[in-house]
Design a protein around this motif. Sequence first.
Motif, PDB file in Angstrom:
ATOM      1  N   GLU A  69       0.826  -1.207   0.000  1.00  0.00           N
ATOM      2  CA  GLU A  69       0.000   0.000   0.000  1.00  0.00           C
ATOM      3  C   GLU A  69       0.860   1.257   0.000  1.00  0.00           C
ATOM      4  N   LYS A  70       0.230   2.391  -0.234  1.00  0.00           N
ATOM      5  CA  LYS A  70       0.959   3.656  -0.343  1.00  0.00           C
ATOM      6  C   LYS A  70       1.600   4.050   0.997  1.00  0.00           C
ATOM      7  N   PHE A  71       2.616   4.880   0.892  1.00  0.00           N
ATOM      8  CA  PHE A  71       3.372   5.335   2.061  1.00  0.00           C
ATOM      9  C   PHE A  71       2.518   6.267   2.918  1.00  0.00           C
ATOM     10  N   ARG A  72       2.635   6.111   4.245  1.00  0.00           N
ATOM     11  CA  ARG A  72       1.928   6.970   5.182  1.00  0.00           C
ATOM     12  C   ARG A  72       2.940   7.709   6.063  1.00  0.00           C
ATOM     13  N   LEU A  73       2.598   8.927   6.479  1.00  0.00           N
ATOM     14  CA  LEU A  73       3.511   9.729   7.292  1.00  0.00           C
ATOM     15  C   LEU A  73       3.850   9.052   8.619  1.00  0.00           C
ATOM     16  N   ARG A 172      -0.147   2.771  18.467  1.00  0.00           N
ATOM     17  CA  ARG A 172      -1.443   3.022  19.110  1.00  0.00           C
ATOM     18  C   ARG A 172      -2.060   4.336  18.621  1.00  0.00           C
ATOM     19  N   MET A 173      -1.208   5.347  18.413  1.00  0.00           N
ATOM     20  CA  MET A 173      -1.697   6.672  18.040  1.00  0.00           C
ATOM     21  C   MET A 173      -2.116   6.737  16.580  1.00  0.00           C
ATOM     22  N   ALA A 174      -1.514   5.888  15.731  1.00  0.00           N
ATOM     23  CA  ALA A 174      -1.815   5.924  14.295  1.00  0.00           C
ATOM     24  C   ALA A 174      -3.217   5.394  14.031  1.00  0.00           C
ATOM     25  N   SER A 175      -3.935   6.049  13.133  1.00  0.00           N
ATOM     26  CA  SER A 175      -5.318   5.649  12.850  1.00  0.00           C
ATOM     27  C   SER A 175      -5.386   4.498  11.852  1.00  0.00           C
ATOM     28  N   ASN A 176      -4.452   4.473  10.893  1.00  0.00           N
ATOM     29  CA  ASN A 176      -4.466   3.424   9.867  1.00  0.00           C
ATOM     30  C   ASN A 176      -3.038   3.113   9.432  1.00  0.00           C
ATOM     31  N   LEU A 177      -2.621   1.864   9.638  1.00  0.00           N
ATOM     32  CA  LEU A 177      -1.252   1.471   9.307  1.00  0.00           C
ATOM     33  C   LEU A 177      -1.183   0.522   8.122  1.00  0.00           C
ATOM     34  N   GLY A 178      -2.328   0.140   7.573  1.00  0.00           N
ATOM     35  CA  GLY A 178      -2.331  -0.786   6.448  1.00  0.00           C
ATOM     36  C   GLY A 178      -2.068  -2.215   6.888  1.00  0.00           C
ATOM     37  N   ASN A 179      -1.841  -3.102   5.921  1.00  0.00           N
ATOM     38  CA  ASN A 179      -1.583  -4.505   6.259  1.00  0.00           C
ATOM     39  C   ASN A 179      -0.139  -4.691   6.739  1.00  0.00           C
ATOM     40  N   SER A 180       0.142  -5.875   7.308  1.00  0.00           N
ATOM     41  CA  SER A 180       1.450  -6.124   7.921  1.00  0.00           C
ATOM     42  C   SER A 180       2.584  -6.081   6.909  1.00  0.00           C
ATOM     43  N   ILE A 181       2.336  -6.540   5.681  1.00  0.00           N
ATOM     44  CA  ILE A 181       3.359  -6.512   4.629  1.00  0.00           C
ATOM     45  C   ILE A 181       3.753  -5.066   4.320  1.00  0.00           C
ATOM     46  N   SER A 182       2.770  -4.213   4.123  1.00  0.00           N
ATOM     47  CA  SER A 182       3.029  -2.803   3.818  1.00  0.00           C
ATOM     48  C   SER A 182       3.723  -2.108   4.984  1.00  0.00           C
ATOM     49  N   GLN A 184       5.644  -3.394   7.463  1.00  0.00           N
ATOM     50  CA  GLN A 184       7.032  -3.807   7.643  1.00  0.00           C
ATOM     51  C   GLN A 184       7.916  -3.361   6.480  1.00  0.00           C
ATOM     52  N   PHE A 185       7.363  -3.299   5.272  1.00  0.00           N
ATOM     53  CA  PHE A 185       8.146  -2.832   4.123  1.00  0.00           C
ATOM     54  C   PHE A 185       8.538  -1.369   4.286  1.00  0.00           C
ATOM     55  N   TRP A 186       7.539  -0.504   4.541  1.00  0.00           N
ATOM     56  CA  TRP A 186       7.827   0.925   4.614  1.00  0.00           C
ATOM     57  C   TRP A 186       8.617   1.301   5.864  1.00  0.00           C
ATOM     58  N   VAL A 187       8.364   0.628   6.976  1.00  0.00           N
ATOM     59  CA  VAL A 187       9.170   0.863   8.179  1.00  0.00           C
ATOM     60  C   VAL A 187      10.625   0.494   7.906  1.00  0.00           C
ATOM     61  N   GLY A 188      10.824  -0.601   7.174  1.00  0.00           N
ATOM     62  CA  GLY A 188      12.180  -1.005   6.800  1.00  0.00           C
ATOM     63  C   GLY A 188      12.854   0.012   5.895  1.00  0.00           C
ATOM     64  N   VAL A 189      12.091   0.586   4.949  1.00  0.00           N
ATOM     65  CA  VAL A 189      12.628   1.611   4.041  1.00  0.00           C
ATOM     66  C   VAL A 189      13.069   2.842   4.824  1.00  0.00           C
TER      67      VAL A 189
END
Length: 306
Positions: A69-73, A172-182, A184-189
């Motif tokens: 999924e798309k990148f989130r702040l 906890r504070m984030a409203s929407n983090l997407g699926n686990s694949i997305s 872990q991918f973007w956190v890794g980036v």
Amino acid sequence: MKTDILQQSKSVNKGMLFMLLAVLLLPFTDAIAKYLSTSLSPTQIAWIRFFMQVVFIFLISLFIKQKIEKFRLSYIFLGLFVSLTIILLFWGLRYLPLANNIALFFIEPMVLTILSVIFLKEKIFYNHIIAVLIGLVGTFIIIRPNFALYGIASFLPIASAICYALYLMSIRMASNLGNSISLQFWVGVVATFFLSIVILFGESFNIEVFSFHKIDSSIWWILLILGIGTTIVQLLVSSAFFHAKASTLASFQYLEIISATILGWLMFNEIPDRFTVLGAMIVIFAGIYLVRHERKANKAQNLNQN
């Protein structure tokens, strides 16, 4: 009704199984990082770990045909906090025995409770206060002999635990983090990008713990195992939280001390001293006490809502 309850029970059991596998596998990746710390810097090991996570998760997403999924702040904060967590944890592993490092990291649930009260304005009950105080007593017992032997390095896993608590609070504070694949991918980036900047800074000012050493060809296979292992752990944890609540899974992390102690003994001939064992047991007791109270509070809340 019975079918729904049965399906919910199966989902929770699946979540607990995923979490159990994750916490038993995690000390193996920590042991690998400790072994690598004799020739590579903590930041370098962390960079390799996250870079491989990005590559492997991208390949997994292609294999299972799940779109990233798309990148989130919110991923920026998560990536920063988790990368600091790993740097400090691996830095501590360079100096402290494996079991001691993990035992000090166990203050994370107590830190998360304090941060949740301060920043999330969550209510605090006397049970929380008791658990935090007991956990701090256990932590001081662990620190005392470790500080005498390893100095300021004893506080590195504690700082790592604080960063990880900030990571969990951000989730906890984030409203929407997407699926686990997305996720872990973007956190890794983000983590890879941030650690690249840290390494450039370390190379520019000749700071050893932030530098990038030449990698011997004989250890590439070990780095590959580290990358695969940490990726599997992250996906298992994400899947576990998808199937079960955090309060149900939290106490499983304390099983790490068992495999960490065994690995420390087998790989590095490390045997925790009696004060570390005593302090770890107190911290674990405080954490389990806190988790049990959270479960009761959640059950009471659900009954009131029904």
